[in-house]
Every structure is written in structure tokens, then in C-alpha cells.
Design a protein around this motif. Structure first.
Motif, PDB file in Angstrom:
ATOM      1  N   GLU A  80       0.832  -1.209   0.000  1.00 46.09           N
ATOM      2  CA  GLU A  80       0.000   0.000   0.000  1.00 46.09           C
ATOM      3  C   GLU A  80       0.865   1.256   0.000  1.00 46.09           C
ATOM      4  N   SER A  81       1.939   1.243   0.791  1.00 46.44           N
ATOM      5  CA  SER A  81       2.860   2.389   0.811  1.00 46.44           C
ATOM      6  C   SER A  81       3.521   2.572  -0.549  1.00 46.44           C
ATOM      7  N   LEU A  82       3.893   1.452  -1.168  1.00 44.33           N
ATOM      8  CA  LEU A  82       4.516   1.511  -2.489  1.00 44.33           C
ATOM      9  C   LEU A  82       3.562   2.114  -3.514  1.00 44.33           C
ATOM     10  N   VAL A  83       2.313   1.714  -3.488  1.00 43.66           N
ATOM     11  CA  VAL A  83       1.335   2.250  -4.444  1.00 43.66           C
ATOM     12  C   VAL A  83       1.200   3.757  -4.258  1.00 43.66           C
ATOM     13  N   GLU A  84       1.144   4.212  -3.021  1.00 47.80           N
ATOM     14  CA  GLU A  84       1.059   5.657  -2.772  1.00 47.80           C
ATOM     15  C   GLU A  84       2.309   6.365  -3.280  1.00 47.80           C
ATOM     16  N   ARG A  85       3.469   5.768  -3.043  1.00 51.22           N
ATOM     17  CA  ARG A  85       4.721   6.384  -3.503  1.00 51.22           C
ATOM     18  C   ARG A  85       4.769   6.427  -5.027  1.00 51.22           C
ATOM     19  N   VAL A  86       4.310   5.351  -5.689  1.00 46.60           N
ATOM     20  CA  VAL A  86       4.303   5.321  -7.157  1.00 46.60           C
ATOM     21  C   VAL A  86       3.395   6.431  -7.694  1.00 46.60           C
ATOM     22  N   LYS A  87       2.262   6.661  -7.056  1.00 47.49           N
ATOM     23  CA  LYS A  87       1.367   7.742  -7.484  1.00 47.49           C
ATOM     24  C   LYS A  87       2.077   9.091  -7.409  1.00 47.49           C
ATOM     25  N   ILE A  88       2.762   9.324  -6.302  1.00 51.56           N
ATOM     26  CA  ILE A  88       3.480  10.592  -6.117  1.00 51.56           C
ATOM     27  C   ILE A  88       4.570  10.741  -7.176  1.00 51.56           C
ATOM     28  N   LEU A  90       4.806   9.247 -10.062  1.00 53.74           N
ATOM     29  CA  LEU A  90       4.214   9.376 -11.397  1.00 53.74           C
ATOM     30  C   LEU A  90       3.759  10.817 -11.653  1.00 53.74           C
ATOM     31  N   ASN A  91       3.182  11.441 -10.651  1.00 51.54           N
ATOM     32  CA  ASN A  91       2.785  12.847 -10.804  1.00 51.54           C
ATOM     33  C   ASN A  91       4.006  13.735 -11.050  1.00 51.54           C
ATOM     34  N   LYS A  92       5.110  13.461 -10.338  1.00 55.53           N
ATOM     35  CA  LYS A  92       6.334  14.246 -10.542  1.00 55.53           C
ATOM     36  C   LYS A  92       6.884  14.035 -11.955  1.00 55.53           C
ATOM     37  N   ILE A  93       6.884  12.785 -12.413  1.00 49.28           N
ATOM     38  CA  ILE A  93       7.401  12.489 -13.753  1.00 49.28           C
ATOM     39  C   ILE A  93       6.524  13.139 -14.819  1.00 49.28           C
ATOM     40  N   GLU A  94       5.216  13.097 -14.650  1.00 48.45           N
ATOM     41  CA  GLU A  94       4.325  13.747 -15.609  1.00 48.45           C
ATOM     42  C   GLU A  94       4.602  15.248 -15.676  1.00 48.45           C
ATOM     43  N   LYS A  95       4.882  15.845 -14.527  1.00 50.63           N
ATOM     44  CA  LYS A  95       5.206  17.271 -14.504  1.00 50.63           C
ATOM     45  C   LYS A  95       6.532  17.529 -15.231  1.00 50.63           C
ATOM     46  N   GLN A  96       7.515  16.621 -15.039  1.00 53.41           N
ATOM     47  CA  GLN A  96       8.790  16.774 -15.745  1.00 53.41           C
ATOM     48  C   GLN A  96       8.613  16.615 -17.253  1.00 53.41           C
ATOM     49  N   VAL A  97       7.751  15.692 -17.659  1.00 53.32           N
ATOM     50  CA  VAL A  97       7.496  15.514 -19.095  1.00 53.32           C
ATOM     51  C   VAL A  97       6.875  16.779 -19.669  1.00 53.32           C
ATOM     52  N   GLN A  98       5.956  17.345 -18.922  1.00 54.03           N
ATOM     53  CA  GLN A  98       5.321  18.581 -19.387  1.00 54.03           C
ATOM     54  C   GLN A  98       6.356  19.700 -19.522  1.00 54.03           C
ATOM     55  N   ILE A  99       7.229  19.827 -18.534  1.00 57.38           N
ATOM     56  CA  ILE A  99       8.272  20.852 -18.593  1.00 57.38           C
ATOM     57  C   ILE A  99       9.225  20.570 -19.755  1.00 57.38           C
ATOM     58  N   ALA A 100       9.572  19.290 -19.952  1.00 61.81           N
ATOM     59  CA  ALA A 100      10.478  18.925 -21.043  1.00 61.81           C
ATOM     60  C   ALA A 100       9.855  19.250 -22.391  1.00 61.81           C
ATOM     61  N   GLU A 101       8.567  18.981 -22.545  1.00 64.76           N
ATOM     62  CA  GLU A 101       7.896  19.310 -23.807  1.00 64.76           C
ATOM     63  C   GLU A 101       7.958  20.803 -24.073  1.00 64.76           C
ATOM     64  N   GLU A 102       7.767  21.585 -23.018  1.00 63.03           N
ATOM     65  CA  GLU A 102       7.832  23.044 -23.188  1.00 63.03           C
ATOM     66  C   GLU A 102       9.251  23.499 -23.514  1.00 63.03           C
ATOM     67  N   GLU A 103      10.233  22.939 -22.809  1.00 62.80           N
ATOM     68  CA  GLU A 103      11.609  23.363 -23.002  1.00 62.80           C
ATOM     69  C   GLU A 103      12.182  22.890 -24.338  1.00 62.80           C
ATOM     70  N   LEU A 104      11.708  21.735 -24.845  1.00 68.67           N
ATOM     71  CA  LEU A 104      12.225  21.207 -26.097  1.00 68.67           C
ATOM     72  C   LEU A 104      11.482  21.747 -27.309  1.00 68.67           C
ATOM     73  N   ASP A 105      10.558  22.627 -27.057  1.00 67.46           N
ATOM     74  CA  ASP A 105       9.857  23.319 -28.147  1.00 67.46           C
ATOM     75  C   ASP A 105       9.172  22.325 -29.086  1.00 67.46           C
ATOM     76  N   ILE A 106       8.275  21.532 -28.549  1.00 65.22           N
ATOM     77  CA  ILE A 106       7.504  20.573 -29.341  1.00 65.22           C
ATOM     78  C   ILE A 106       6.616  21.377 -30.286  1.00 65.22           C
ATOM     79  N   PRO A 107       6.606  21.065 -31.602  1.00 67.89           N
ATOM     80  CA  PRO A 107       5.904  21.897 -32.578  1.00 67.89           C
ATOM     81  C   PRO A 107       4.414  22.120 -32.278  1.00 67.89           C
ATOM     82  N   GLU A 108       3.722  21.135 -31.745  1.00 67.82           N
ATOM     83  CA  GLU A 108       2.289  21.313 -31.498  1.00 67.82           C
ATOM     84  C   GLU A 108       2.037  22.364 -30.426  1.00 67.82           C
ATOM     85  N   LYS A 109       3.034  22.632 -29.634  1.00 70.64           N
ATOM     86  CA  LYS A 109       2.825  23.544 -28.512  1.00 70.64           C
ATOM     87  C   LYS A 109       3.586  24.846 -28.695  1.00 70.64           C
TER      88      LYS A 109
END
Length: 163
Positions: A80-88, A90-109
Motif C-alpha cells: 500500500e505504501s509503495l502504491v502511494e509512492r508510485v502515485k506521487i 508518477l505525478n512528478k514524472i508527468e510534470k517533468q514531461v510537461q516541462i520537457a515538452e515546453e523546453e524542447l519546443d515541441i511543434p504542437e505547442k
């Protein structure tokens, strides 16, 4: 002399009131109850003794398995602790992906990136919210390690007689 008179009075009382008529139903009822109790004892006592022996055996097995059961409960808590940690994480990684997309100048954005870079319509970015270290390299977040949540000992909780 008083004792003789008292005993004569009691004797005459019992004789005159025919006490045997009153006592006979009580004696009969008592004998019937005793018979029923003997029947119950003969019928149910072996069953009760057998059930208590089975219960004792089961209780012994349960107590033998308690340590294994406690380990399984600990593993469930860790999971149960692991599942909670994975959620946290995953949210951090999704935020990093979003920042990376912005910083790498993805054409759609491109328009979104342009607007955010000039900061007209976007909220200001926290300086700590970046994927890059001070020396210009990508800085990944620290994510969970399964070793933090699970023992690596080779204990199999399902073995050693616990059914």
C-alpha cells in the motif's frame, strides 16, 4: 419435653396434610430432569469433546502460522505504501514531461511555449521546477526503490505447514 411435643406436632402436621401428595410430583419432576440430563450428557458430551479437540488443534495451527500471517500483513502494508509512492512519483514524472515538452519546443505547442516564455498569459514558473541541473544536464527526480518496501529475504510466507 418441649422437643417431644414439637416432634409430635410435626408428625401430626405431616400426617394430617398428606405431605406425600405434594412431594411426589416434585420428586417425579426431579427424576425426569435427571433422566433428560443423562440423555443430553450421553448424546452431546462426545460431540462437545470432539469439537473442543478440533478447536484446540485449529488454534494450535493458527498460532503456529501467526508469524507468517504477520509477515504477510506487513507485506500488504508495504505494498500500500509503495502504491502511494508510485502515485506521487508518477505525478512528478508527468510534470517533468510537461516541462520537457515546453523546453524542447515541441511543434504542437509552439504558441503555448511562446506565450509562456514571454509570460503574458502563463503563471510564472518556480525556478525549482526545471529538469536541468546547474551544469546544464538533465536532472531526473529520485523515484522509489522496491527494496525500500520489501524484504529481500527468501522467506516464503505460504510454507512451513500453514494452510
Amino acid at each position: 419435653m418441649a422437643a417431644k411435643e414439637l416432634s409430635k406436632d410435626y408428625a401430626s402436621y405431616f400426617i394430617s396434610n398428606n405431605i406425600s401428595k405434594e412431594i411426589t410430583p416434585i420428586i417425579t419432576t426431579t427424576e425426569t430432569i435427571q433422566t433428560r440430563m443423562s440423555e443430553i450428557e450421553n448424546v452431546f458430551m462426545p460431540t462437545i469433546k470432539h469439537d473442543s479437540e478440533v478447536t484446540k488443534d485449529n488454534l494450535t495451527q493458527i498460532l503456529e502460522c501467526r508469524e507468517k500471517f504477520d509477515k504477510i500483513c506487513d507485506q500488504i502494508d508495504n505494498l500500500e505504501s509503495l502504491v502511494e509512492r508510485v502515485k506521487i512519483d508518477l505525478n512528478k514524472i508527468e510534470k517533468q514531461v510537461q516541462i520537457a515538452e515546453e523546453e524542447l519546443d515541441i511543434p504542437e505547442k509552439k504558441i503555448d511555449i511562446l506565450l509562456k516564455s514571454i509570460n503574458i498569459f502563463a503563471k510564472p514558473r518556480d525556478p525549482n521546477e526545471t529538469n536541468w541541473s546547474d551544469d546544464g544536464y538533465y536532472k531526473p527526480i529520485k523515484i522509489f526503490s522496491a527494496k525500500e518496501y520489501f524484504n529481500t529475504d527468501n522467506d516464503n510466507p505460504g510454507s512451513s505447514g500453514c494452510k
